[in-house]
Structure formats: C-alpha cells, structure tokens
Design an enzyme around this catalytic site. Structure first.
Site, PDB file in Angstrom:
ATOM      1  N   TYR A  62     -27.777  -1.534 -14.083  1.00  0.00           N
ATOM      2  CA  TYR A  62     -28.147  -1.373 -15.490  1.00  0.00           C
ATOM      3  C   TYR A  62     -29.348  -2.233 -15.876  1.00  0.00           C
ATOM      4  CZ  TYR A  62     -28.045  -1.553 -20.548  1.00  0.00           C
ATOM      5  OH  TYR A  62     -28.422  -1.500 -21.869  1.00  0.00           O
ATOM      6  N   LYS A  92     -13.629   3.512 -17.023  1.00  0.00           N
ATOM      7  CA  LYS A  92     -14.047   3.332 -18.414  1.00  0.00           C
ATOM      8  C   LYS A  92     -14.782   4.590 -18.881  1.00  0.00           C
ATOM      9  CE  LYS A  92     -16.800   0.508 -21.506  1.00  0.00           C
ATOM     10  NZ  LYS A  92     -17.974  -0.384 -21.582  1.00  0.00           N
ATOM     11  N   ASP A 122     -22.621   5.370 -17.416  1.00  0.00           N
ATOM     12  CA  ASP A 122     -22.776   6.208 -18.607  1.00  0.00           C
ATOM     13  C   ASP A 122     -24.188   6.165 -19.151  1.00  0.00           C
ATOM     14  OD1 ASP A 122     -22.549   3.930 -21.031  1.00  0.00           O
ATOM     15  OD2 ASP A 122     -21.471   3.435 -19.198  1.00  0.00           O
TER      16      ASP A 122
END
Length: 516
Positions: free
Chosen positions: A262, A369, A297
């Site tokens: 990320y 998640k 995500d």
C-alpha cells in the site's frame, strides 16, 4: 470440496508461485535495515519522549549514530557500547547527551558486552509486549467476545483524540466490535512518530503512543460496560511502520493496517524501504498477537474491479506468504478485498459474490477484511445505503471475518454520528436476517459464479508466472498493481535504507526469530 469446486492443484500452484515471487524480497529484507527498524529496536530498549521541538529522542539517537558510524552495523552495538563507556543505565539520557553533541559512537572491536546489554534491554521491551498480549487474553475471557462473525468494524476520525473517544464509545454501544482510528492525512510520510496526545489532525487523528493508550483505556471501559471485548485498530504503515508496530504492541492494540504494497503504490514510499520495514513490523505483530489488515481493496479504487480482480488475489497470496514467513498465524491475517464493481454492470452482484467467495475459499482460516463500496458512491444517500446493504449481504453469504461499515454519505462529508447509526442499522439488519446464509448458499455447479472464480484464479496464476520471471520489484515498477508505477530506485525514504555490514547486529530480530 469447497463451494467453488476449485482445482486443488491450481490452488497449490498459486501458493508455490507466490513463494517463488516472495522469496527474493524476503532475502532482500533480511540483508538490509532502515532508520525506522533501528528506531523500533531502541523503542523496545526503552527510549521514549521528545525534545522541546517535538523531535523524538529515538530519532536524535539514530541520527547521531548514523552520522558517526553509518547505519549498516545496526545501532544496538554502538549505542550500548556508548552506554557502557559513559557509565549510564538510561538509554533516553544517552540520546539526550548525543543530541547535545557530548557523546560519540563507534563500532568496538570487542562487542560482546554491548551485545549482551542490548539484548537485555530489548528483551525487557518484548516482555512488556508479552504482558499486554496476555492481558488481552484475560480481558476477552472476562468480558466475552463479539457474539457473531463477521466483526463489525467502524471508523472514527475527528482529528482530536478527545473527540474520538466519546464517538468510539458511542459506536461500540451501537454495535461496533472493532474501532479503527484513522490516521491524520500525510502522517505516513512523516519519518518520526509525533509525541503525546494530539487535537489537531487532518481528516484523521495522529497516531501516537499516548493516543493509543487513551483510546485503549476508553474502550476497556466500554468492554466492561457492554460485556464484550471491543477491539482497537490503527496503522502500522508508512515511513514509521516498525515503530508503530512496537507502540501498538506496548499499548495493546488488537489490529493494525499493515499491507506489503500500500505505501509503495499510494504514498510513493520506496519499495525496498517498505519491504524491509514490513518484515520487521510483522514479526512484532506476530509476537503481540495483533491481527493485520491488508490493503488489496485500494487497488480497486484506481483499477477496474473486474479487469484487475486477479491482482487482488495475487496480492493476497503474497501477503499470506510474507506474513507466514514473519511468523504470523492464519488467524492474524485480515486479508483485504472490496465490493467495488460498477453497480451499473450487468450481473455485478453475482461477480462480487464470485470474488468474495474465492477469497474465502483460498484462505479458509483467515479473518478476511471485507471493504464497502467507495469508488461508485455518487452522493445519492438512498442509493448508497442500498449499495451498502448489498455489500453487507455478500459478507453474510460468503462468511467474511471482518466487515467494515459502509457509509451512505461516502464521497459527500465526513460521517456524522447519525450517519454511523444508520449504517450500523443496515449492518445489524442484514446480519440478523441473513447472518448464517453462508451455510446455505451454494452457487450452481458450472454457473457464472463458479466460472468467474475459476477465471480469476487462473489469471492470478498467469500473473504470478510473469512476475516470477520478471521479479516483484519490476512488476511494481511497471504498474502491475493499482496501475501505479513505482520503481525500486525511487520513492520516499530510500535514503533511510542501508545494506547490512558483515557485523550487523539486531537483538530484536534475533529474539523475535528465536521465539517463532
């Protein structure tokens, strides 16, 4: 046999390829250190506080050592050699003297005494983390755990820790099982951890040890009040990832956002810096019993959620490999994925089911998640609430482990307490009405959901084969994930990376690996 009828040989091939791709990155991390890894070691050894300008003493100390002998030897031996020479027993006092220029550092020819002293101080820090982990276990046993899965995960972020606390406690009363305190905008790019309680964050609240302590204490009160243990989440990411992991362990946080890519993709942090920091941070999380949340995500906020679905699977497999190598158990792997397909696309709901069920079957023991829709929220709060309901339903139908609460005002405003209440009502309705639906839901053999899951897995295997032949660092540089191109020789924080010298010593790594 699973609901998707996945070929076990293909699944095994995917995992084997992820290991082949990930192993050179682990080797790279094993041969390098960073300023944040070394600062984390000294935080475990007891360095705390900041100077009158707010610069942490641990930064001052690492900077002084680096100026005298470089970073490649590690800071433990030079620091504890100086502590012995100065006749001190307080490492923070040594940092203060170093900042004043009254201490010089060297790499001694005979380092056994300094190594023993460093190991003793760092071991004391790890024992404090062990005690906090045991404390969590006692409190979960005493108060009870959330009565169902998935855990309901809700975000609080006002910028002011003293405003966050009552909002977090109100959210817990309304049904949230996990409170996530979003970090102030840009903190991931600070190469130091701010000190003390803070009241002026931007679109979030600064992550500091004192803020961790205050929120954990408040949620412990809520746990007693509600008769269930309320979990706390923050961030171990950015330029201070290893230090955040240590501080989280010391203050008994329960989850930490901690993704392998990320920071590289979305904050332009140097890839080598990130992978070195990430490995150490995950070793600390493993010791502390912290569940990590990964960030796959986010890829789907920049890349198309259908075309790039296989990149999420690839990243999940890599995150699993890196996590296991660092000592994390499956129960600590909150691997991320998201409900981000354009709702105007025909069969979008069926495709979301295929992607979510694929993740569930690939990682059956991980508390996945599941992230709500954000990219295609338009500001129409009625449509947004309906989309969030569909997202919650997919979570129920596919047995997700951690469900982040979606907000109908996403992309409009920072949510009000009333927005959170409505969003929690949506979650509670779906989970109460359909929470066990995953036991009954089985897609049609050979139908669209099975075919789509097989396609995504096959594309993931193909991508892993290409990455294996070209290396993960090259793939990141080429924009394979999230369409961001991040070369290994660029990005923020590269100047804080050093290759190990032959005598490099890190007592924290030795102790963490010995216990794993």
């Amino acid at each position: 046999m699973g609901k998707l009828d996945l070929d076990p040989a293909v699944v095994a091939r995917a995992r084997a390829l992820a290991a082949e791709v990930g192993r050179p990155v682990v080797d790279l991390a094993r041969g390098h250190t960073t300023v944040s890894v070394e600062r984390a070691v000294l935080r475990l050894a007891g360095v705390s506080g900041a100077d009158p300008d707010g610069i942490p003493w641990v930064n001052r100390l690492v900077d002084a050592v680096t100026a005298d002998v470089g970073l490649g030897h590690g800071v433990a031996v030079p620091v504890f050699d100086a502590l012995l020479r100065e006749g001190l027993d307080d490492v923070t006092l040594l940092a203060q003297k170093a900042a004043a220029g009254s201490v010089r550092f060297a790499v001694p020819a005979r380092s056994a005494a300094a190594r023993r002293l460093a190991r003793r101080h760092v071991a004391a820090g790890l024992r404090r983390i062990d005690r906090r982990r045991a404390e969590r276990d006692r409190l979960v046993k005493r108060h009870g755990d959330a009565p169902r899965r998935p855990w309901i995960y809700l975000i609080v972020a006002t910028g002011d820790i003293f405003e966050d606390i009552p909002q977090a406690r109100a959210a817990a009363r309304a049904g949230a099982d996990v409170i996530a305190v979003i970090r102030s905008t840009g903190q991931s790019l600070l190469d130091y951890v701010p000190e003390g309680a803070t009241r002026e964050g931007f679109a979030g609240t600064y992550a500091t040890q004192e803020n961790f302590r205050l929120m954990r204490a408040a949620l412990d009160e809520s746990s007693r009040e509600l008769g269930r243990y309320v979990r706390l989440t923050n961030y171990a990411s950015g330029l201070c990832m290893p230090e955040m992991a240590v501080l989280a362990g010391l203050e008994r946080l329960d989850m930490m956002l901690n993704d392998s890519m990320y920071g590289i993709l979305f904050r332009d942090i140097n890839p080598i810096r990130t992978f070195v920091d990430q490995r150490f941070s995950r070793q600390v999380h493993a010791r502390a019993g912290i569940v990590i949340n990964t960030g796959e995500d986010n890829y789907l906020t920049t890349a198309d959620a259908v075309e790039a679905a296989h990149t999420v699977t690839v990243s999940q497999l890599l995150n699993e490999y890196f996590a296991h190598e660092a000592g994390l158990a499956d129960r600590q792997l909150g691997l991320g994925h998201a409900f981000e397909i354009n709702p105007d696309l025909p069969d979008s709901f069926r495709l979301e089911l295929a992607h979510a069920l694929l993740a569930r079957e690939l990682f059956p023991d991980a508390p996945l998640k599941w992230m709500p829709p954000t990219r295609h929220m338009t500001g129409d709060v009625f449509r947004g609430n309906l989309l969030d309901g569909f997202f919650n339903l997919v979570g129920a139908m596919t047995g997700q482990g951690i469900l982040l609460v979606g907000m109908m005002t996403e992309a409009v405003v920072t949510p009000w307490l009333s927005d959170r209440d409505i969003a929690l009502q949506n979650v509670r309705y779906v989970l109460d009405a359909a929470g066990g639906l995953h036991e009954d839901f089985v897609p049609a053999p050979g139908g669209l959901i099975q075919r789509r899951a097989h396609q995504v897995l096959a594309e993931a295997v193909g991508l892993l084969e290409r990455i294996r032949d070209d290396t993960l660092l090259a793939a990141i540089g080429d924009g394979t994930f999230g369409i961001m191109k991040r070369p290994a020789d660029r990005g923020k924080g590269l100047d804080g990376v050093a290759a190990h010298e032959p005598d490099y010593h890190n007592p924290a790594t030795e102790l963490l690996e010995a216990a794993s």
